[in-house]
Design a protein around this motif. Sequence first.
Motif, PDB file in Angstrom:
ATOM      1  N   GLU A  60     -62.822 -18.976  26.228  1.00  0.00           N
ATOM      2  CA  GLU A  60     -63.449 -17.890  25.472  1.00  0.00           C
ATOM      3  C   GLU A  60     -63.810 -18.466  24.104  1.00  0.00           C
ATOM      4  N   ILE A  61     -65.083 -18.665  23.887  1.00  0.00           N
ATOM      5  CA  ILE A  61     -65.553 -19.269  22.650  1.00  0.00           C
ATOM      6  C   ILE A  61     -65.850 -18.155  21.648  1.00  0.00           C
ATOM      7  N   GLU A  62     -64.932 -18.010  20.702  1.00  0.00           N
ATOM      8  CA  GLU A  62     -65.095 -17.006  19.641  1.00  0.00           C
ATOM      9  C   GLU A  62     -65.343 -15.626  20.264  1.00  0.00           C
ATOM     10  N   ASP A  63     -65.294 -14.600  19.475  1.00  0.00           N
ATOM     11  CA  ASP A  63     -65.553 -13.238  19.949  1.00  0.00           C
ATOM     12  C   ASP A  63     -67.058 -12.975  19.981  1.00  0.00           C
ATOM     13  N   ASN A  64     -67.496 -12.220  20.960  1.00  0.00           N
ATOM     14  CA  ASN A  64     -68.909 -11.816  21.077  1.00  0.00           C
ATOM     15  C   ASN A  64     -69.865 -13.000  20.973  1.00  0.00           C
ATOM     16  N   TYR A  65     -69.685 -13.984  21.840  1.00  0.00           N
ATOM     17  CA  TYR A  65     -70.492 -15.201  21.805  1.00  0.00           C
ATOM     18  C   TYR A  65     -71.988 -14.890  21.807  1.00  0.00           C
ATOM     19  N   GLU A  66     -72.404 -13.960  22.654  1.00  0.00           N
ATOM     20  CA  GLU A  66     -73.831 -13.648  22.779  1.00  0.00           C
ATOM     21  C   GLU A  66     -74.438 -13.143  21.470  1.00  0.00           C
ATOM     22  N   GLU A  67     -73.624 -12.530  20.637  1.00  0.00           N
ATOM     23  CA  GLU A  67     -74.121 -11.956  19.380  1.00  0.00           C
ATOM     24  C   GLU A  67     -73.735 -12.790  18.163  1.00  0.00           C
ATOM     25  N   ASN A  68     -73.051 -13.885  18.373  1.00  0.00           N
ATOM     26  CA  ASN A  68     -72.547 -14.686  17.273  1.00  0.00           C
ATOM     27  C   ASN A  68     -73.378 -15.967  17.141  1.00  0.00           C
ATOM     28  N   SER A  69     -74.286 -15.976  16.184  1.00  0.00           N
ATOM     29  CA  SER A  69     -75.186 -17.127  16.029  1.00  0.00           C
ATOM     30  C   SER A  69     -74.435 -18.392  15.617  1.00  0.00           C
ATOM     31  N   LEU A  70     -73.350 -18.258  14.867  1.00  0.00           N
ATOM     32  CA  LEU A  70     -72.566 -19.429  14.479  1.00  0.00           C
ATOM     33  C   LEU A  70     -71.960 -20.082  15.722  1.00  0.00           C
ATOM     34  N   SER A  71     -71.387 -19.282  16.602  1.00  0.00           N
ATOM     35  CA  SER A  71     -70.793 -19.814  17.831  1.00  0.00           C
ATOM     36  C   SER A  71     -71.847 -20.527  18.664  1.00  0.00           C
ATOM     37  N   GLN A  72     -72.998 -19.923  18.805  1.00  0.00           N
ATOM     38  CA  GLN A  72     -74.069 -20.523  19.593  1.00  0.00           C
ATOM     39  C   GLN A  72     -74.540 -21.836  18.965  1.00  0.00           C
ATOM     40  N   LYS A  73     -74.638 -21.841  17.649  1.00  0.00           N
ATOM     41  CA  LYS A  73     -75.072 -23.042  16.931  1.00  0.00           C
ATOM     42  C   LYS A  73     -74.059 -24.177  17.106  1.00  0.00           C
ATOM     43  N   VAL A  74     -72.776 -23.857  17.017  1.00  0.00           N
ATOM     44  CA  VAL A  74     -71.734 -24.870  17.164  1.00  0.00           C
ATOM     45  C   VAL A  74     -71.733 -25.441  18.582  1.00  0.00           C
ATOM     46  N   VAL A  75     -71.855 -24.584  19.578  1.00  0.00           N
ATOM     47  CA  VAL A  75     -71.888 -25.050  20.963  1.00  0.00           C
ATOM     48  C   VAL A  75     -73.130 -25.915  21.196  1.00  0.00           C
ATOM     49  N   GLU A  76     -74.267 -25.484  20.706  1.00  0.00           N
ATOM     50  CA  GLU A  76     -75.511 -26.254  20.867  1.00  0.00           C
ATOM     51  C   GLU A  76     -75.383 -27.632  20.223  1.00  0.00           C
ATOM     52  N   MET A  77     -74.817 -27.688  19.023  1.00  0.00           N
ATOM     53  CA  MET A  77     -74.657 -28.977  18.333  1.00  0.00           C
ATOM     54  C   MET A  77     -73.666 -29.868  19.074  1.00  0.00           C
ATOM     55  N   LYS A  78     -72.585 -29.296  19.585  1.00  0.00           N
ATOM     56  CA  LYS A  78     -71.607 -30.084  20.334  1.00  0.00           C
ATOM     57  C   LYS A  78     -72.251 -30.665  21.595  1.00  0.00           C
ATOM     58  N   CYS A  79     -73.044 -29.865  22.287  1.00  0.00           N
ATOM     59  CA  CYS A  79     -73.748 -30.342  23.477  1.00  0.00           C
ATOM     60  C   CYS A  79     -74.711 -31.466  23.123  1.00  0.00           C
ATOM     61  N   TYR A  80     -75.450 -31.285  22.045  1.00  0.00           N
ATOM     62  CA  TYR A  80     -76.403 -32.301  21.597  1.00  0.00           C
ATOM     63  C   TYR A  80     -75.690 -33.630  21.340  1.00  0.00           C
ATOM     64  N   VAL A  81     -74.591 -33.588  20.604  1.00  0.00           N
ATOM     65  CA  VAL A  81     -73.859 -34.797  20.243  1.00  0.00           C
ATOM     66  C   VAL A  81     -73.248 -35.450  21.480  1.00  0.00           C
ATOM     67  N   LEU A  82     -72.660 -34.663  22.366  1.00  0.00           N
ATOM     68  CA  LEU A  82     -72.034 -35.232  23.560  1.00  0.00           C
ATOM     69  C   LEU A  82     -73.066 -35.837  24.504  1.00  0.00           C
ATOM     70  N   TYR A  83     -74.233 -35.210  24.633  1.00  0.00           N
ATOM     71  CA  TYR A  83     -75.289 -35.771  25.476  1.00  0.00           C
ATOM     72  C   TYR A  83     -75.763 -37.108  24.889  1.00  0.00           C
ATOM     73  N   LYS A  84     -75.978 -37.126  23.586  1.00  0.00           N
ATOM     74  CA  LYS A  84     -76.434 -38.334  22.902  1.00  0.00           C
ATOM     75  C   LYS A  84     -75.394 -39.448  23.032  1.00  0.00           C
ATOM     76  N   ASP A  85     -74.121 -39.121  22.861  1.00  0.00           N
ATOM     77  CA  ASP A  85     -73.052 -40.113  22.979  1.00  0.00           C
ATOM     78  C   ASP A  85     -72.975 -40.690  24.392  1.00  0.00           C
TER      79      ASP A  85
END
Length: 128
Positions: A60-85
């Motif tokens: 469960e990533i943070e509360d209200n993931y769908e409505e939480n832009s910070l959570s979405q941004k953090v997940v997107e950045m983590k995915c970007y970095v892990l794919y690149k790595d």
Amino acid sequence: MYIPITETFNAFEGVLATSESNEIGLQIRRMCPIQGVNSWTVANPATKAAIVQVVRDKFEIEDNYEENSLSQKVVEMKCYVLYKDWKCKMKKEWEKHVDAGIDPYAHPYKGVQSDDWKHLMDQVWLDP
């Protein structure tokens, strides 16, 4: 399993943060195609959504993931970095084989299909 996100660091926090990041990396390697995808930013949106959903099914990533832009941004950045790595580690493995005089075509990166490995060598790393 709840994963909080801290606004101060724009990152996952807590004892499960590493487990969650490992799961993202695993799902990226499992689901994201190598051919035709040079960066997480150009990956198919449906594939990206599927990867995030599989991770969200476990954590469960943070509360209200769908409505939480910070959570979405953090997940997107983590995915970007892990794919690149992941791509960077593959290239370093290829370079290690080349420098050692070992045929890299005969030694694909762990978990990578030989046609994907050949594509990376011929179409990405050796393409001027």
